[in-house]
Scaffold this active site. Structure first.
Site, mmCIF file in Angstrom:
data_model
loop_
_atom_site.group_PDB
_atom_site.id
_atom_site.type_symbol
_atom_site.label_atom_id
_atom_site.label_comp_id
_atom_site.label_asym_id
_atom_site.label_seq_id
_atom_site.Cartn_x
_atom_site.Cartn_y
_atom_site.Cartn_z
ATOM 1 N N SER A 113 -81.532 7.515 -17.763
ATOM 2 C CA SER A 113 -80.233 7.900 -18.318
ATOM 3 C C SER A 113 -79.928 9.387 -18.139
ATOM 4 O O SER A 113 -79.958 9.886 -17.022
ATOM 5 C CB SER A 113 -80.189 7.487 -19.782
ATOM 6 O OG SER A 113 -78.880 7.605 -20.273
ATOM 7 N N HIS A 114 -79.738 10.068 -19.254
ATOM 8 C CA HIS A 114 -79.316 11.473 -19.222
ATOM 9 C C HIS A 114 -80.484 12.440 -19.084
ATOM 10 O O HIS A 114 -80.277 13.644 -19.042
ATOM 11 C CB HIS A 114 -78.557 11.765 -20.516
ATOM 12 C CG HIS A 114 -79.349 11.320 -21.717
ATOM 13 N ND1 HIS A 114 -79.522 9.978 -22.008
ATOM 14 C CD2 HIS A 114 -80.053 11.998 -22.623
ATOM 15 C CE1 HIS A 114 -80.289 9.876 -23.083
ATOM 16 N NE2 HIS A 114 -80.627 11.083 -23.473
ATOM 17 N N ASP A 278 -73.025 10.442 -17.311
ATOM 18 C CA ASP A 278 -74.444 10.807 -17.291
ATOM 19 C C ASP A 278 -75.186 10.215 -16.087
ATOM 20 O O ASP A 278 -74.566 9.632 -15.193
ATOM 21 C CB ASP A 278 -75.127 10.374 -18.599
ATOM 22 C CG ASP A 278 -75.287 8.860 -18.699
ATOM 23 O OD1 ASP A 278 -74.446 8.145 -18.146
ATOM 24 O OD2 ASP A 278 -76.260 8.401 -19.327
ATOM 25 N N ASP A 280 -76.980 7.566 -15.414
ATOM 26 C CA ASP A 280 -76.792 6.173 -15.018
ATOM 27 C C ASP A 280 -75.366 5.672 -15.259
ATOM 28 O O ASP A 280 -75.102 4.473 -15.160
ATOM 29 C CB ASP A 280 -77.808 5.271 -15.725
ATOM 30 C CG ASP A 280 -77.681 5.314 -17.231
ATOM 31 O OD1 ASP A 280 -77.224 6.342 -17.763
ATOM 32 O OD2 ASP A 280 -78.046 4.323 -17.890
ATOM 33 N N ASP A 282 -73.359 5.418 -17.900
ATOM 34 C CA ASP A 282 -72.864 4.672 -19.057
ATOM 35 C C ASP A 282 -72.279 5.569 -20.143
ATOM 36 O O ASP A 282 -71.647 5.081 -21.077
ATOM 37 C CB ASP A 282 -73.936 3.721 -19.624
ATOM 38 C CG ASP A 282 -75.214 4.424 -20.000
ATOM 39 O OD1 ASP A 282 -75.297 5.667 -19.828
ATOM 40 O OD2 ASP A 282 -76.157 3.744 -20.460
ATOM 41 N N ARG A 283 -72.469 6.886 -20.030
ATOM 42 C CA ARG A 283 -71.898 7.783 -21.047
ATOM 43 C C ARG A 283 -70.649 8.480 -20.532
ATOM 44 O O ARG A 283 -70.445 8.577 -19.321
ATOM 45 C CB ARG A 283 -72.915 8.867 -21.413
ATOM 46 C CG ARG A 283 -74.165 8.325 -22.040
ATOM 47 C CD ARG A 283 -75.036 9.464 -22.534
ATOM 48 N NE ARG A 283 -76.213 8.904 -23.192
ATOM 49 C CZ ARG A 283 -76.953 9.551 -24.068
ATOM 50 N NH1 ARG A 283 -76.658 10.790 -24.391
ATOM 51 N NH2 ARG A 283 -77.994 8.971 -24.618
ATOM 52 N N LYS A 377 -72.576 0.204 -22.384
ATOM 53 C CA LYS A 377 -71.516 1.186 -22.486
ATOM 54 C C LYS A 377 -71.097 1.571 -21.074
ATOM 55 O O LYS A 377 -71.828 1.352 -20.121
ATOM 56 C CB LYS A 377 -71.956 2.394 -23.305
ATOM 57 C CG LYS A 377 -73.267 3.044 -22.885
ATOM 58 C CD LYS A 377 -73.670 4.081 -23.932
ATOM 59 C CE LYS A 377 -74.953 4.808 -23.563
ATOM 60 N NZ LYS A 377 -76.135 4.157 -24.125
HETATM 61 C C1 VG1 Z 1 -80.051 8.020 -27.491
HETATM 62 C C2 VG1 Z 1 -78.729 7.977 -28.236
HETATM 63 C C3 VG1 Z 1 -78.305 6.530 -28.435
HETATM 64 C C4 VG1 Z 1 -78.249 5.829 -27.070
HETATM 65 C C5 VG1 Z 1 -79.585 5.969 -26.343
HETATM 66 C C6 VG1 Z 1 -79.536 5.413 -24.938
HETATM 67 O O1 VG1 Z 1 -81.046 7.378 -28.249
HETATM 68 O O2 VG1 Z 1 -78.821 8.643 -29.477
HETATM 69 O O3 VG1 Z 1 -77.068 6.495 -29.086
HETATM 70 O O4 VG1 Z 1 -77.958 4.466 -27.236
HETATM 71 O O5 VG1 Z 1 -79.930 7.353 -26.248
HETATM 72 O O6 VG1 Z 1 -78.553 6.064 -24.186
HETATM 73 P P1 VG1 Z 1 -82.097 8.184 -29.179
HETATM 74 O O7 VG1 Z 1 -83.019 7.156 -29.736
HETATM 75 O O8 VG1 Z 1 -82.760 9.182 -28.269
HETATM 76 O O9 VG1 Z 1 -81.281 8.883 -30.216
HETATM 77 V V1 VG1 Z 1 -78.601 6.133 -22.479
HETATM 78 O O10 VG1 Z 1 -77.198 6.789 -21.935
HETATM 79 O O11 VG1 Z 1 -80.082 5.829 -22.231
HETATM 80 O O12 VG1 Z 1 -78.475 4.561 -21.987
HETATM 81 CO CO CO Z 2 -77.103 6.605 -19.877
#
Ligand code: VG1
Ligand code: CO
Length: 544
Positions: A113-114, A278, A280, A282-283, A377
């Site tokens: 992800s990010h 981000d 991947d 989704d954000r 998302k």
């Molecule tokens: C974080 C965010 C959460 C989100 C998750 C995956 O998790 O707070 O809202 O769903 O990342 O996002 P955490 O447990 O670190 O607070 V991503 O863009 O991986 O798919």
């Molecule tokens: Co993501």
């Protein structure tokens, strides 16, 4: 072609986290580390046999090699058909869209992800189920059990695939198709949004937009949809080429990491609309000219304006938000006479509500918004939703947000993250607060009184499953809140997240600086949780 059986031993750290297994790239580079987990997924999902599997990732370092490995292991495990995004690339929402469109039994998405990528960055793998969404806990638990008892995996001795050209090949009895995920995704968006109206806004010449793809996966999708299909001027998309290390950046669309975009939007003569997504895809982050829209407000505003968008004209069934997300959406749901559900953090909790037709829109404070069109998302979807609203209302982002606050009140909101804190100390802090929960209600802090204090527990309204200890909530008499929880997605140490929300109905007080509007809540949190001493930090690592 032959199938090889390779002896292996389990790794003890392969417990899937919030959205799959997410670790340092060098951890994934260990012999058999990825292979074990892929075999565990396939062993735990025997229904993939002879059925369709979707495979792709966000393009980060290791992505291409990992796709080749997954295809060979899946072929050896008798998966019937594998759909691979061209170049091994699939954004998380595009993967969800492919799974649903082609009725696949699952998908394997490679992403952290990010989190930053590259040999010194992070890598990840997650499994999505047939509805297109992140696997529920029962499935990830089953994968974990398989990973812990693994003694061998099977892999086809096949040559590497040509990932870059659309086409079909066969390995063992498996059909492998390299597909254009951009086209499939764009078609879905055309059905939801008024592309003609948005195109006219770009044609008018008086509307300028900037989209920062942060050298991550969304670049090809954004260029095709914004610049080619909607006629936004060339150069609207910046950092549009996916790079293995995201150009050395942190592909996290927030005010701290999307600095290039933020500087332009807040500079002289900036564009009218700015957005970023981000690693991947989704954000999303939404910006106006010199104006930041919090993700919580964005969810509420999309809900309040959904009737202007073709795909949502029939109205919303309900809204869902994660617990730490502000209650701005709840007020819109109230006005619309629909339900607003409060779920634990993580998109997987929205899946049941969406599948049961209880909600149409979902959102998280962490820059995530989506709807029943998918089970993930969707960053670019949120951007197109905003574009559709802007093209219809013909007002600026700031005007739309301020009008929204005037009608519903403003939920001042901020998240403070303390990253890479010593895990034991972070757990100690949470325990310290937990031990005070029973005694907090009724206590006064400056001019506030604690109404309730608890550790959030969720009962799924569809299957009645209970998920507990999902974050501490300290709620004050006027609805303002402090929330504290530990991240489930960090890859080193612990990340402490503090969320502050202050509801302000009075329009005369809608112009305060956010941190000022939240200052007393921030000091109450310090008083209760002893954050400075217990984390050994003077300030948060990131404030969003
Ligand atoms: C974080 C965010 C959460 C989100 C998750 C995956 O998790 O707070 O809202 O769903 O990342 O996002 P955490 O447990 O670190 O607070 V991503 O863009 O991986 O798919
Ligand atoms: Co993501």
């Amino acid at each position: 072609m032959t199938i090889r059986t390779v002896p292996t031993t389990p790794y003890t750290d392969q417990k899937p986290g919030t959205s799959g297994l997410r670790k340092k790239t060098r951890v994934f580079a260990q012999p058999n580390y990825l292979e074990n987990f892929v075999q565990a997924i396939l062993s735990a999902q025997p229904e993939l046999r002879d059925e369709t599997l979707v495979v792709g990732g966000d393009g980060r370092y290791l992505n291409r090699a990992a796709v080749q490995t997954i295809v060979k292991i899946a072929s050896a495990n008798s998966v019937g058909r594998i759909l691979v995004g061209r170049g091994g690339i699939l954004s998380t929402p595009a993967a969800s869209a492919l799974i649903r469109k082609f009725k696949a039994r699952g998908g394997i998405v490679l992403s952290a992800s990010h989190n930053p990528g590259g040999p010194e960055g992070d890598f990840g793998i997650k499994f999505n189920t047939a509805n297109g969404g992140p696997a529920a806990e029962s499935v990830t638990d089953a994968i974990y059990r398989k990973a812990m008892e693994i003694s061998s995996y099977v892999i086809a001795d096949a040559p590497d695939l040509d990932l870059d050209n659309i086409g079909t090949t066969t390995v063992e009895n498996t059909r492998i198709e390299i597909v254009d995920s951009v086209e499939n995704y764009a078609t879905l968006m055309q059905h939801l949004f008024d592309f003609d109206r948005i195109r006219m806004m770009f044609h008018s010449g008086s509307f300028r937009m900037r989209f920062d793809a942060m050298h991550a996966v969304t670049g090809p999708y954004a260029r095709e949809i914004l610049e080619r299909q909607l006629d936004a001027s060339l150069g609207t998309v910046i950092n549009g080429v996916p790079l293995e290390d995201f150009g050395g950046g942190h592909p996290d669309p927030n005010l701290a990491y999307a600095k290039e975009l933020v500087d332009e939007m807040f500079g002289a003569n900036g564009p009218d609309f700015g957005a970023a997504s981000d690693g991947d895809g989704d954000r999303n982050m939404i910006l106006g000219k010199r104006f930041f829209v919090t993700p919580s407000d964005s969810l509420a505003i999309l809900a309040a304006n959904a009737h202007l968008v073709p795909g949502y004209r029939q109205g919303l069934k309900g809204i869902a938000r994660s617990m730490p997300t502000s209650a701005a959406a709840d007020r819109v749901a109230d006005a619309l006479g629909i339900e607003c559900y409060e779920t634990p953090t993580g998109w997987k909790y929205f899946g049941n509500l969406l599948d049961a037709n209880k909600v149409t829109l979902c959102g998280e404070e962490s820059f995530g918004t989506g709807s029943d069109h998918l089970r993930e998302k969707d960053g670019l979807w949120a951007v197109l939703f905003w574009l559709n609203i802007l093209a219809t209302r013909k007002q600026s982002v700031e005007t739309i947000v301020r009008e929204h606050w005037r009608r519903y009140g403003r939920n001042y909101y901020s998240r403070h993250d303390y990253e890479e804190v010593d895990a034991e100390r972070a757990n100690g802090l949470i325990e310290h607060v937990r031990s005070q929960l029973a005694s907090l209600p009724g206590k006064h802090f400056s001019n506030r009184t604690v109404a309730t204090a608890d550790d959030f527990s969720y009962t799924d309204p569809v299957d009645q499953s209970i998920t507990s200890r999902q974050g501490i909530r300290i709620i004050f008499a006027d609805g303002s809140r402090i929330v504290m929880r530990l991240s489930g997605t960090g890859t080193s140490g612990a990340t402490l997240r503090l969320y502050f929300e202050n509801y302000e109905p009075d329009p005369a007080r809608h112009d305060l600086d956010t941190q000022v509007a939240l200052a007393d809540l921030i000091s109450i949190a310090e008083h209760i949780a002893e954050i400075r001493v217990r984390t050994d930090r003077n300030e948060p690592t990131v404030i969003t």
